[in-house]
Structure formats: structure tokens, C-alpha cells
Design a protein around this motif. Sequence first.
Motif: not given
Length: 187
Positions: A26-46
Motif C-alpha cells: 500500500s505504501v509503495i502504491y501510494n508513493m508511486l501514484r503520488g497520492i498525498p501522504i496525508g491520506t496514507w502516512g499512518e500506514l508507515l507508523s503501523v
Amino acid sequence: FFFSMGSTKGLAAGSLYSEIIALSTSVIYNMLRGIPIGTWGELLSVLVQNYVLVFCIWYYSKYSVVTCTQLAASYVCFAYGVIFHLPQDIYFTLPFVAMAIGWSGTIPQIFANYRNQHTGPLSIITQGLIVSGSFARVFTTTQEVNDRVILFSVCCSSFLQSIILIQIVTLREKTAKFVTHETKKTE
């Protein structure tokens, strides 16, 4: 908590491995798509939290150094391959992969809790934060991202994580007895 109990009994290692792969995807997908970190940043902490849990399992279950190295190397190869070698025209498959893997990790933990009739060292605070973060992610996804696959994924994840939170609450007395018993065994 693990340190005082000296055990990770009740945690399903396979669930954590699966969740790490799903979160990484999920993190990789969001990064590759350029989706704002505010929508997926909590995935990093989990994701970091799950790394810590896996290291605790390895430590308390006395996994061999060879096994730990093989598992870690496999993970690094997976992440490297997805980030640097996945063709751009199939990026869209990553959320589906993450969903399938994530569910295959969370559902065994739900069944392990049910089978054991306790939740082991799972923390109500940590799980509450996971559920809160999951529902916050549903909100931010609806507000900032026009991706129905991601929305479906975060809704399902929120539902499954909520089941674990409900288990922690409903099994708290049996869990307290289990923790007391395990703590006495290590003294």
C-alpha cells in the motif's frame, strides 16, 4: 508489555508477516501514484509497529539467526522488486494485492483470538489507535483521493481491525487471567 510478560503468545506471526507485506504494498502504491501522504502516512507508523512486533516474536520465540535473516532478505527483495521493477501499467494491481494479503493476515489473528479465547499481549490502546487511524483514513480517502479501490480497501480494513478491538474488549477478563498466568511462569 512483551518485556514484562516475556512472551508473545497470542500473536500470530503469519498475520504480522502478511500485514507487513500488505502495508508495504500500500505504501509503495501510494508513493508511486503520488497520492498525498496525508491520506496514507499512518500506514508507515503501523508498518514500523509491525516490524517491532515481528522482532519481539523472533526474540521471544528464539527464532534462529538464519531464519530471521532469510525472512528479512525475502522482504527486502520483494520491496525492491515492486519499487524498481514493476511495470507502471500494472501499478493498479497493488491495492488488490494489499487487500488480499492484508485480509489473509488479519483474519487468522481474529480466529486465533477466538480459538484461544484471549487476545494475548494485544493492547487495547494500540488497537484503538489502529482502528481510529483506519477510520480517519476512510475520511481522508473520501476527501482527497478519487480511488474506489483504495476506499473499499480502507473500509474493509477498518471493519476487520474493529473486530479485533471488540475481541480485546470482550475477552479482557480472560486475557488478564492469561497474562497473569504467563507472567507467573516467567518469574
